[in-house]
Design a protein around this motif. Structure first.
Motif, mmCIF file in Angstrom:
data_model
loop_
_atom_site.group_PDB
_atom_site.id
_atom_site.type_symbol
_atom_site.label_atom_id
_atom_site.label_comp_id
_atom_site.label_asym_id
_atom_site.label_seq_id
_atom_site.Cartn_x
_atom_site.Cartn_y
_atom_site.Cartn_z
ATOM 1 N N ASN A 112 0.819 -1.207 0.000
ATOM 2 C CA ASN A 112 0.000 0.000 0.000
ATOM 3 C C ASN A 112 0.855 1.260 0.000
ATOM 4 N N ASP B 257 -5.401 -1.676 0.000
ATOM 5 C CA ASP B 257 -6.453 -0.943 0.712
ATOM 6 C C ASP B 257 -7.218 -0.126 -0.327
ATOM 7 N N ASN C 275 -9.602 2.005 -0.172
ATOM 8 C CA ASN C 275 -9.823 3.412 0.147
ATOM 9 C C ASN C 275 -8.572 4.243 -0.119
ATOM 10 N N ARG C 276 -7.395 3.721 0.271
ATOM 11 C CA ARG C 276 -6.149 4.467 0.058
ATOM 12 C C ARG C 276 -5.831 4.592 -1.423
#
Length: 788
Positions: free
Chosen positions: A563, A611, A613-614
């Motif tokens: 990430n 992730d 959202n990231r």
């Protein structure tokens, strides 16, 4: 006519306005698709047939029906209500390439899954000397009396011949990625059983045809393979029957023209020379515009104040085309379109691709389109849609379909969900092609362009990749641009890689950099794009095609590092590369593929490794930055400055050199003169890029701050390009100062760590790459020099 029927309703925010006609059409399509009746032998085969075990199971593996898999209408931009799906269980045999039709049919195969796949029920290697044979029976529904019957193939790889009731239907077809059809009316037994037999010869890499990443070999998971994958031989897209009038529409070519608020349309038809056609554009059942003209002629349908198609708002209009005989409508087809433009334009002095006249950064992934259970064929329509939906979920606005051409329903989902598409022409083998191979490849390329030229999502054709089978790059780019002037053309993706030769033309200059993102600059006539970068790998136990065999361009130890590393790359594009002229990027890749572990998802689509959202936030920030004036950080040149640490608790420290190494140390007015001089730097235009900066030592003139093997040194220049690049730093905005990014390693920053200064990587695996206070440690305040 409404949009093509789907296997499941789209998300509410993407669902078109309710239409009574849509419900009626869905009911008719379902009724007519089920009207096809198979004779007893095919039914018996279906009851005995079973699939083979898949090396990895996708969420859809067990949802594939034995009879009529992929039962959605297969041609969304030219729809009719009556059709019959021939997917399902066919008799199957393999003979030598020069053999005639077999006398024994000892196996069954589930069409349209290739013989190498588990979902086909065959799952074995196909060799260059093999000819594949398919057979099934059908009856023509009584309601089709009085109409012609057309047998359609979405795609079959590679050389396909068809017989109906013992007579050859049409000419042999060569091509693995384009659709083809035969009018079989004269060959039919209207009142009884009909038998269709299909032969396919597919030499894969030993032939000269387009093959993409296919390589013939073992079908069971095994070590090796690299960037090439299991071959896909034979029928791999839907086979279906359709009744048509003797004179009927065969294709709609639609190009939006925002300058005149019209839809430029050409209606192609068979047996209808000189006939009149009428094209109507509507939305929600309300007519927007209609025009009448001649078959094969140019029509302009008014679309006043058009609702523009964009990735954020992929609005689609309904289109109906009618073939007329006087005032009588003799054939009707439904379609859809999106009103959008794509072009190249100079934006703030830089060549950029513009969508609807505006620059928006295109951030996407490399999409290979392979499946562990179906190989070339997604197990269901929901599966086909899934990969595109994940692009949207992750914040991407573009997808590069990599040297494969998907079924027309894939383009329908891209159109409907809102993704810009770069479509590669599948490459031939790596060797230089002979004249026959070139003729075939170019003819198939034209067929592919014709088949998908009306898709609003498709914005660029990519001719060749990294020099694979390369030839006549400039001529081909000019030919494609002339054949479809409404789209951008990339003459060679990866012109900096692998012996590729740049044709020098087309709309973009396209670099590949692993891990990258590297440095790609526009020219006076072409925009700069990053056709491939990334390749960050993470193997997920229990979701590997060949456990332990996956490779990547840079392995990550865990999801946290993946990430941080991925978002660091996207941030580098936003902060440095896009302001410097980069207009698009393609991350490798959306899913793992066989022994490639580079995916944001596993090959079985069971695990999203990152992730969401990231990743979505990083992509959205990149897109948003392209819509405004990108923030820039500048430093004064020609004078001296001292660089202060901005990390809370360490703000009394300054960047200094000591015994040739860069460090940080507290400096005050009472500090020794030598320390003050060591902490003073002359800021000059970058040695390798004048838009960036180099830092010359105050007390060692001619020696500069440069990175070498991640450690930062003070060294004298040797005149080499490498030294100049290592000693050049690009400033990007930071909170309370500037961040200094290596010009030749975008995304890697000048960072202090335990008093030492390093070239640090977000998500890197070294101690000095730790995410704790990474941004603060890489932000420097340029202040008055300690030694003027």
């Amino acid at each position: 006519m409404p949009h093509a029927p789907t296997s499941a309703p789209p998300p509410r925010s993407l669902r078109p306005a309710p239409r009574a006609l849509l419900s009626a059409l869905l009911a008719v399509l379902a009724l007519c698709a089920g009207a096809l009746t198979a004779a007893a032998p095919a039914q018996a085969a279906a009851s005995a047939w079973t699939p083979k075990p898949s090396p990895l199971t996708t969420p859809w593996t067990d949802q594939v029906p034995t009879d009529k898999p992929l039962n959605e209408y297969p041609r969304p931009q030219l729809t009719r209500p009556d059709w019959a799906n021939l997917n399902g269980i066919w008799d199957f045999a393999v003979t030598a390439a020069n053999a005639g039709q077999p006398t024994q049919w000892n196996e069954q195969i589930r069409v349209p899954f290739v013989a190498e796949s588990a979902l086909s029920g065959i799952k074995r290697q196909v060799n260059a000397g093999d000819k594949l044979w398919y057979r099934r029976t059908f009856t023509v529904p009584a309601g089709w009396n009085g109409r012609n019957v057309v047998l359609n193939f979405g795609a079959s790889d590679w050389r396909t011949t068809v017989w109906v009731n013992g007579q050859q239907a049409g000419a042999e077809h060569s091509g693995g990625y384009d659709a083809f059809s035969h009018d079989i009316t004269a060959l039919l037994n209207r009142g009884g059983t009909n038998t269709v037999v299909v032969s396919v010869l597919d030499p894969t890499q030993s032939g000269g045809q387009a093959i993409g990443k296919q390589r013939s070999g073992p079908v069971e998971p095994h070590a090796g393979g690299g960037i090439f994958y299991t071959s896909a031989s034979g029928i791999w897209q839907t086979v279906w029957l359709e009744p048509v009038a003797p004179a009927h529409i065969t294709r709609l070519d639609m190009t939006p023209d925002l300058g005149t608020s019209t839809l430029r349309t050409t209606v192609r038809a068979a047996g209808a020379n000189g006939r009149q056609v009428r094209v109507t554009v509507s939305t929600g059942g309300r007519t927007v515009g209609t025009t009448t003209g001649t078959v094969g002629g140019a029509l302009s349908v008014p679309v006043p104040s058009p609702h523009l198609w964009t990735p954020e708002d992929p609005f689609l209009y309904d289109v109906r085309a009618e073939l007329l005989d006087g005032t009588t409508v003799t054939d009707t087809t439904g379609s859809y379109t999106g009103m959008r433009s794509i072009a190249l334009a100079r934006v703030d002095g830089v060549q950029r691709p513009v969508l609807n006249g505006k620059f928006v950064f295109q951030t996407g992934t490399l999409d290979q389109g392979y499946w562990p259970d179906g190989i070339y064929t997604a197990p269901t329509d929901d599966a086909l849609k899934y990969d595109l939906q994940k692009h949207k979920d992750l914040g991407f606005n573009m997808v590069r379909k990599h040297i494969k051409v998907e079924p027309q329903r894939w383009f329908y989902w891209a159109d409907k969900l809102g993704l810009l598409v770069w479509q590669d022409m599948p490459a031939m083998d790596l060797r230089t092609p002979d004249s026959a191979a070139r003729t075939q490849w170019e003819a198939e390329y034209h067929e592919i362009i014709d088949e998908h030229r009306s898709s609003p999502s498709l914005v660029m054709w990519v001719d060749e990749n990294e020099g694979w089978g390369q030839y006549d790059q400039a001529r081909i780019a000019d030919d494609v641009k002339a054949y479809d002037p409404s789209r951008l053309v990339d003459n060679m993706s990866g012109v900096n890689c692998c012996g590729a030769v740049d044709g020098g033309n087309g709309d973009v200059i396209d670099h590949h950099n692993y891990v990258g993102p590297g440095v790609t600059r526009p020219s006076a006539s072409r925009a700069a794009v990053l056709g491939e970068f990334g390749g960050l790998g993470l193997r997920v136990q229990g979701h590997e095609w060949y456990p332990g065999g996956g490779f990547s361009y840079e392995d990550q130890p865990d999801a946290a590092h993946l990430n941080n590393r991925f978002t660091g790359l996207i941030d580098a594009l936003r902060l440095q590369q896009m302001p410097a002229g980069l207009s698009a990027s393609v991350y490798t890749e959306i899913t793992d593929v066989e022994n490639e572990a580079n995916g944001l998802l596993t090959y079985d689509r069971q695990v999203v490794k990152v992730d969401e959202n990231r990743v979505r936030a990083a992509n959205q920030a990149l897109i948003a930055a392209s819509r405004g004036t990108p923030p820039r950080a500048t430093l004064p040149t020609g004078g001296y400055k001292s660089l202060r640490v901005t990390t809370p608790g360490f703000t009394d420290r300054y960047l200094r050199h000591y015994d040739g190494l860069a460090n940080t140390e507290p400096v005050t007015a009472a500090s020794p003169a030598l320390l003050k001089a060591d902490a003073t730097w002359k800021i000059v235009p970058g040695l390798s890029d004048s838009a960036c900066y180099s830092f010359e030592s105050r007390n060692y003139p001619g020696e500069y701050l440069r990175h070498r093997e991640f450690r930062v040194h003070r060294e004298a220049g040797d005149g080499s390009a490498l030294f100049k690049a290592d000693a050049t730093w690009c400033a990007v905005p930071g909170e309370g100062g500037v961040r200094l990014m290596a010009s030749n390693f975008p995304g890697q920053y000048l960072r202090h760590y335990n008093s030492e200064v390093w070239l640090a990587t977000p998500g890197g695996t070294h101690a000095y790459d730790t995410p704790d206070r990474f941004t603060e440690d890489t932000t420097w305040a340029a202040e008055n020099p300690w030694t003027p």
